[in-house]
Structures are given as structure tokens and as C-alpha cells.
Design an enzyme around this catalytic site. Structure first.
Site, PDB file in Angstrom:
ATOM      1  N   ASN A  77      -8.006  77.923  62.462  1.00  0.00           N
ATOM      2  CA  ASN A  77      -7.854  76.785  61.563  1.00  0.00           C
ATOM      3  C   ASN A  77      -9.209  76.232  61.114  1.00  0.00           C
ATOM      4  OD1 ASN A  77      -5.648  73.876  61.626  1.00  0.00           O
ATOM      5  ND2 ASN A  77      -7.381  74.217  60.341  1.00  0.00           N
TER       6      ASN A  77
ATOM      7  N   LYS B  79       4.634  77.131  68.871  1.00  0.00           N
ATOM      8  CA  LYS B  79       3.312  77.369  69.464  1.00  0.00           C
ATOM      9  C   LYS B  79       3.159  76.346  70.586  1.00  0.00           C
ATOM     10  CE  LYS B  79      -1.626  77.010  68.794  1.00  0.00           C
ATOM     11  NZ  LYS B  79      -2.744  76.606  67.910  1.00  0.00           N
TER      12      LYS B  79
ATOM     13  N   ALA C   7      -7.938  80.206  68.622  1.00  0.00           N
ATOM     14  CA  ALA C   7      -8.904  79.114  68.821  1.00  0.00           C
ATOM     15  C   ALA C   7     -10.310  79.607  69.157  1.00  0.00           C
ATOM     16  CB  ALA C   7      -8.463  78.149  69.911  1.00  0.00           C
ATOM     17  N   GLY C   8     -11.268  78.853  68.645  1.00  0.00           N
ATOM     18  CA  GLY C   8     -12.661  79.039  69.020  1.00  0.00           C
ATOM     19  C   GLY C   8     -13.468  79.919  68.098  1.00  0.00           C
TER      20      GLY C   8
ATOM     21  N   GLY D  83     -11.868  74.615  67.976  1.00  0.00           N
ATOM     22  CA  GLY D  83     -12.795  74.031  67.013  1.00  0.00           C
ATOM     23  C   GLY D  83     -14.260  74.239  67.323  1.00  0.00           C
TER      24      GLY D  83
END
Lengths: 70, 260
Positions: free
Chosen positions: B211, B101, B189-190, B162
């Protein structure tokens, strides 16, 4: 004669000629060198080349381990 | 349903990050609940002695093996292509995978990808035989260049890492899907809510990587379950064919032909 390499633990004096393998053994203090990756001056050095990689005075030795990540 | 990354077909479209969980056991349960077949990891400069991760990595490895999941190391923390390439080489040696990644950040506040360093690193890593999954912006031309560089997928951000803001630019994501119909597209993400993951899947994206939304939930295991369901629901919706939005009402009950 000594060669001094830079590490995240500070300067590390080694008997010259010193290899990356020797530096890692000194740094890891019993941890398995196979469990870390290594770089000298920001360049990856594969496991198989550590024993033949002769360090110079002022070389920066870095050790990397896996961690959690996103 | 399956997700294709290069020649590899995965049964889950949920890719899960492993950072920030309250305990290794919670992480293990969250991985199981997610059904994820791709788990991301990082690499960290260590001082050599001691365990740098409190047992998390061991749990990840064991759970991945039990679940048939692949490890996907990242290049988090890199600011240049050279740093990212070197870290990828170390990850390949440590984790015995060609998958990477690719993260190269160019802005500290938003953790925005640096498109120029990213592309340079992608070209070099592809030439070295890596399966490159770049964390990128939703820029159409950058996506084109990354695919030309040999990337196995595009992983545009939905919002800053995040932030939990969801899909800030659905137009750009729709454009990526429309212009690259054969490419594997994964929102990375986000995201903060399962509904946002479902939205990404309804846009036709092939997968979702997240995550923080799971790791920082009050109940990470339950949230992993919720995201897994949302991702599947969104994909089913996309494949079923969503109706086109209309400005005016269209009656669903055919009352116009009722008897007078």
C-alpha cells in the site's frame, strides 16, 4: 421511562423499550442504516436482528463503515 | 500467470491497499495501473452522520467492479481475537465477502502481529466459513498452525508496515516457501521499492500485497505500474529457474578451447 445507551456521540436517551434499530435511526440522522454495520457491547448484531434487539441501560452501541485500508 | 486463493484464480499477483492516496482520482488511476484483482479496505467506527471517507470507498467499489477486482476487508486496529472476529463479521455484512485479511497487532511500535491472538481468530473465522488471509510474521511454526487452522494463504511481513525496508529476513521467507510448497504465500507489508517486490517473487512467493510504497510515492500511478512490472518480472524469473549463486567466477565465454 428512558433507557440511556452509550455511543461515540455520547449518551443517547431513548424511550423504553428501545431497540437497536431505533438507536441507529437516531444516530444516523437520515443516513441509510443498510450502509453501516452495528455492534452492541463489542458484539456484532446482524441487520436482520436490529429491530428485535432490545437495548438495556448502559449498553454501548457502535456503528462501523468501510474506509480505505491496507 | 495466475494466483490461487482457495478455489479462486486471479490473473494478477499484485494485491493493492487503498489507504493514503492524495485523492480518489489518483487512487482510481493507481488501481487501474496496478491491474490488481484484490483491493484491501478497512472498517472504522463512525459517529453515524456524514461521509467518513470523502468518497474514496465509492471509487474503490466502482473501480473494483470495472476491473473485476475483489474487495478484501481487513481487521486493522484489532488487538484481540474477539475484536477481529467481530470486525470480520461486520465486514462480511457490509462488503458481502467471506474474504478477510486478518490483522491482530500485538506491538504498537512495530505493528507486529500477535501470533497467539491471530491463530485463535483464524481458527474461529475459518470455522465460520471465512476465507482467511492472515497478516503474520515469518515464523515457520506459526505458519504451520495457521495453515492447519484452515487459512487460504499466509501473508508474512517483509518488514514492519509502512517502513519500506524490503525483505528483512529472506532466509525465513525461503524457509516458508520450502516447507509449504503447496501453500499460497503472499508478502504483505514493508516493501518500498519495486525491486523488493521482484525479490519476493523470485523467492517463489505467489503474490505481493502493498500500500504505502504506491500511495506515498511522488507519482502513485507510475509507481503502481512499476510494481506491477516488477512483480511479473520476479515471477517470470522464478518460473524460469534462477541459477545458483557461486563463490567463484565461472567464465561465460568459453575461451579455454580457443586456438592457441
Amino acid at each position: 421511562m428512558k433507557v440511556i445507551v452509550l455511543t461515540d456521540q455520547g449518551p443517547l436517551p431513548l424511550d423504553a423499550p428501545a431497540t437497536l434499530q431505533q438507536a441507529l435511526c437516531a444516530l444516523l440522522q437520515g443516513r441509510d442504516p443498510e450502509q453501516v454495520a452495528s455492534a452492541v457491547n463489542g458484539r456484532f448484531v446482524p441487520r436482520g436482528q436490529r429491530a428485535a434487539y432490545v437495548l438495556r441501560d448502559g449498553d454501548c452501541v457502535q456503528v462501523f463503515s468501510p474506509i480505505t485500508g491496507g | 500467470m495466475s494466483l490461487s486463493i482457495g478455489p479462486v484464480r486471479l490473473s494478477s499477483r499484485f494485491l493493492l491497499g487503498t489507504a493514503g492516496y492524495p485523492s480518489p482520482e489518483t487512487l482510481r488511476q493507481a488501481i487501474q495501473a496496478s491491474g490488481a484483482q484484490v483491493l484491501t479496505l478497512g472498517l472504522k467506527r463512525t459517529l453515524g452522520t456524514g461521509s467518513p471517507d470523502n468518497g474514496f470507498v465509492q471509487i474503490i467499489r466502482r473501480t473494483a467492479e470495472a476491473q473485476g477486482a475483489r474487495l478484501l476487508p481487513n481487521t486493522a486496529g484489532c488487538r484481540t481475537a474477539q475484536e477481529a472476529v467481530q470486525l470480520a463479521l461486520m465486514a462480511r455484512e457490509l462488503l458481502e465477502t467471506d474474504w478477510i485479511k486478518l490483522e491482530v497487532v500485538g506491538d504498537e511500535q512495530l505493528l507486529a502481529p500477535d501470533p497467539f491472538e491471530l491463530l485463535s481468530a483464524a481458527r474461529e473465522l475459518s470455522a465460520l466459513g471465512f476465507t482467511v488471509l492472515p497478516y503474520c510474521t515469518d515464523d515457520l511454526v506459526l505458519g504451520q498452525r495457521l495453515l492447519e487452522a484452515g487459512c487460504a494463504a499466509l501473508m508474512p511481513w517483509g518488514a514492519p508496515i509502512g517502513s519500506g525496508q524490503g525483505l528483512l529476513n529472506p532466509f525465513a521467507l525461503r524457509a516458508l516457501r520450502a516447507r509449504f510448497p503447496q501453500a499460497t504465500l503472499i508478502v504483505d507489508a514493508g516493501l518500498g521499492a519495486p525491486s523488493q517486490a521482484a525479490q519476493a517473487m523470485e523467492l517463489g512467493f505467489d503474490g505481493v500485497l502493498l500500500n504505502s510504497a504506491v500511495a506515498q510515492a511522488a507519482d502513485p500511478v507510475r509507481m503502481a505500474t512499476a510494481f506491477a512490472a516488477a512483480i511479473e518480472a520476479g515471477r517470470q524469473g522464478f518460473e524460469a529457474g534462477l541459477i545458483a549463486p557461486q563463490d567463484l567466477a565461472i567464465p561465460s565465454t568459453p575461451v579455454w578451447d580457443r586456438a592457441a
